[in-house]
Enzyme design. Structure first.
Site, PDB file in Angstrom:
ATOM      1  N   HIS A   1       0.652  -1.173   0.084  1.00 49.25           N
ATOM      2  CA  HIS A   1      -0.057  -0.128   0.013  1.00 49.25           C
ATOM      3  C   HIS A   1       1.053   1.344   0.035  1.00 49.25           C
ATOM      4  O   HIS A   1       0.685   2.143  -0.774  1.00 49.25           O
ATOM      5  CB  HIS A   1      -0.901   0.088   1.090  1.00 49.25           C
ATOM      6  CG  HIS A   1      -1.489   1.250   1.479  1.00 49.25           C
ATOM      7  ND1 HIS A   1      -2.953   1.590   1.174  1.00 49.25           N
ATOM      8  CD2 HIS A   1      -1.141   2.348   2.238  1.00 49.25           C
ATOM      9  CE1 HIS A   1      -3.276   2.752   1.298  1.00 49.25           C
ATOM     10  NE2 HIS A   1      -2.329   3.336   2.038  1.00 49.25           N
ATOM     11  N   GLU A   2       1.984   1.264   1.075  1.00 46.57           N
ATOM     12  CA  GLU A   2       2.590   2.463   0.974  1.00 46.57           C
ATOM     13  C   GLU A   2       3.646   2.411  -0.272  1.00 46.57           C
ATOM     14  O   GLU A   2       3.962   3.781  -0.735  1.00 46.57           O
ATOM     15  CB  GLU A   2       3.807   2.399   2.264  1.00 46.57           C
ATOM     16  CG  GLU A   2       2.888   2.190   3.440  1.00 46.57           C
ATOM     17  CD  GLU A   2       2.026   3.537   3.848  1.00 46.57           C
ATOM     18  OE1 GLU A   2       2.371   4.635   3.148  1.00 46.57           O
ATOM     19  OE2 GLU A   2       1.025   3.571   4.366  1.00 46.57           O
TER      20      GLU A   2
ATOM     21  N   GLU B   1      -6.220   7.323  -1.234  1.00 49.57           N
ATOM     22  CA  GLU B   1      -5.915   6.087  -0.302  1.00 49.57           C
ATOM     23  C   GLU B   1      -6.788   4.751  -0.713  1.00 49.57           C
ATOM     24  O   GLU B   1      -6.147   3.795  -0.573  1.00 49.57           O
ATOM     25  CB  GLU B   1      -6.512   6.338   1.080  1.00 49.57           C
ATOM     26  CG  GLU B   1      -5.430   7.547   2.003  1.00 49.57           C
ATOM     27  CD  GLU B   1      -4.220   7.112   2.523  1.00 49.57           C
ATOM     28  OE1 GLU B   1      -4.069   5.583   2.496  1.00 49.57           O
ATOM     29  OE2 GLU B   1      -3.307   7.782   2.377  1.00 49.57           O
TER      30      GLU B   1
END
Length: 498
Positions: free
Chosen positions: A290-291, A355
């Site tokens: 995700h990051e 996000e």
């Protein structure tokens, strides 16, 4: 003077002295001794060489000069020319280093310049709007009427100017559209990814200075686990240019913050509290994916670009607020309302959108890394329960920059089947039949049932103890001469036994 004295500089002569003695004109090297001026002519008619920035080292080889090449010396006093008694060997001239009196200055990245100018732009808009208001209030009534009539006569010209302004804004948007990696989404990109790579280096240096006392060494097992997971994700996603072109570096910070982030230049920062929050390596792979998705898509540049455009457009509204409001207090209130509207209508919804996209791309990166993607929704369920146990207040989603845990779980549940298909096409080992989501749901249900049973049992025990040792309705009156301490102790017995 012999050949070595001609061809080699003296060791005790400094570089600057040598430069003062040497001159090059049309491929001729000349240097001065105390009595003579020696000259070496080159075979090639090369361009003049600049000695102001380089100095030269001379070396001697064993082969002889060709006949057409002669080493001559001219006397400053007599001006006579004579040949060297020894036919010399070639002299090789090669640059060895450059002189720099000071370091090269680098221009600041465009995002840094924008951050510096942002408050100045607001201040200019406020001063301009306030000046317009004072100018209008100072006008006599007849001039105000003349100005209104002029505006009415020029209304079509003003409308045309506004339409032209909107045309240029639309043209600016169209010329700065870019396609997002992996997802292919069209987006506005004012600042390039290269600008943010330069900015990321400044940011990385700041974080390294901030966390220098709490960084775990590379020999720490926690650091090694994160390093292996990051390198494994990068290796399994080499087909993505934005991943293969970046050197990923891991930094594990010993801290209580449950957080992890990745800078656009590949610097990975993760806190030990996040390592304690994940249940297994599959959840860790999803979080790091995700990051890393934020970095490879360029969400920082995209978010700054939209914020920059919205800020420029809001300056027009800010100027109008300070020009229209009759008092400064009302103008300040209007500016505060405008800031909150920009946050809740543009900044935070767009942040939640980025996000959600990072969750989607991070799940794909984890799937190609052969992780169990079904563990992704479980992580956010764990985070929700953990926050509830700690008693943290639940913030409404429209007030947050991140989606709520429940919405993230629902979105990931919809994406898991597609991610499992992608994982199956990447020659990954077969997953166990037990779904982590089902196991987690059953575990939570079992814990809640046990907690309810325990609560009911405690209530029953308290009721039984209350029936066995009932508390007196009124405190007993001590008899004459009875000790006060013993009575207090006897009245406290039922309370202690409960």
């Amino acid at each position: 003077m012999d050949l070595i004295g001609i061809c080699l500089f003296k060791r005790n002569v400094s570089i600057l002295t040598t430069l003062n003695r040497c001159r090059i004109f049309n491929s001729v090297v000349r240097w001065r001794d105390q009595k003579k001026l020696y000259t070496y002519k080159s075979l090639s008619d090369s361009a003049p060489t600049d000695l102001t920035r380089t100095y030269f080292s001379f070396s001697v080889r064993g082969s002889l000069f060709p006949k057409s090449l002669s080493l001559t010396s001219r006397s400053r006093r007599l001006g006579t020319e004579f040949k060297s008694p020894i036919q010399a060997v070639p002299v090789i001239i090669q640059p060895t280093r450059e002189f720099h009196t000071s370091g090269r200055l680098k221009a600041l990245p465009a995002p840094v310049i924008w951050l510096v100018l942002k408050p100045i732009q607001k201040l200019v808009a406020i001063i301009l709007g306030r000046s317009i208001r004072k100018w209008w209030l100072a006008l006599p009534a007849n001039k105000k009427q003349l100005f209104r009539e002029w505006m009415r006569r020029r209304r079509w010209h003003l409308a045309g100017a506004g339409a032209g302004f909107m045309f240029f804004i639309s043209l600016f948007f169209l010329t700065h559209l870019d396609e997002s990696p992996v997802t292919g989404r069209s987006r506005l990109l004012v600042f390039s990814r290269e600008n943010f790579l330069e900015l990321a280096q400044f940011t990385s240096d700041g974080y390294m200075e901030e966390f220098k006392e709490s960084l775990l060494p590379a020999s720490d097992p926690r650091h090694q686990v994160v390093e292996q997971v990051v390198q494994h994700i990068a290796q399994r996603n080499q087909d993505i240019a934005e991943i293969s072109s970046v050197s990923w570096t891991v930094h594990v910070v010993d801290g209580p913050t449950v957080n992890a982030f990745v800078l656009p230049n590949g610097e990975v920062f993760i806190f030990t509290a996040m390592l304690e929050a994940v249940a297994d390596v599959h959840q860790l792979t999803f979080i790091l994916g995700h990051e890393m998705a934020h970095a490879l898509i360029g969400h920082a540049a995209e978010q700054a670009s939209l914020s920059h455009v919205v800020e420029l457009l809001s300056l027009i509204l800010l100027t109008a607020i300070w020009a229209i409001c009759p008092r400064d207090s009302l103008a300040v209130l209007g500016q505060w309302i405008q800031t909150k509207l920009v946050q809740f209508l543009f900044d935070r919804p767009f942040s939640r959108k980025l996000e959600a996209e990072a969750d989607q791309v991070g799940l794909q990166l984890a799937a190609k890394a052969c992780a169990d993607v079904r563990a992704g929704p479980v992580f956010w369920q764990q985070m929700e329960i953990s926050e509830q146990l700690r008693g943290e207040p639940t913030i409404p989603e429209w007030l947050s920059t991140h989606p709520s845990h429940q919405n993230r779980v629902r979105q990931l549940d919809r994406l898991v089947p597609e991610a499992l298909e992608l994982r199956g096409r990447c020659d990954c080992p077969t997953l166990p039949a037990a779904d982590p989501r089902v196991i987690f749901s059953k575990s939570v249900r079992l814990i809640l049932e046990n907690a309810k049973k325990q609560e009911v049992m405690e209530k029953e025990e308290n009721n039984e103890k209350g029936r066995m040792l009932p508390l007196p309705q009124t405190p007993p009156v001590p008899a004459q001469g009875a000790p006060l301490g013993g009575l207090l102790a006897s009245s406290a017995l039922p309370q202690n036994s409960a």
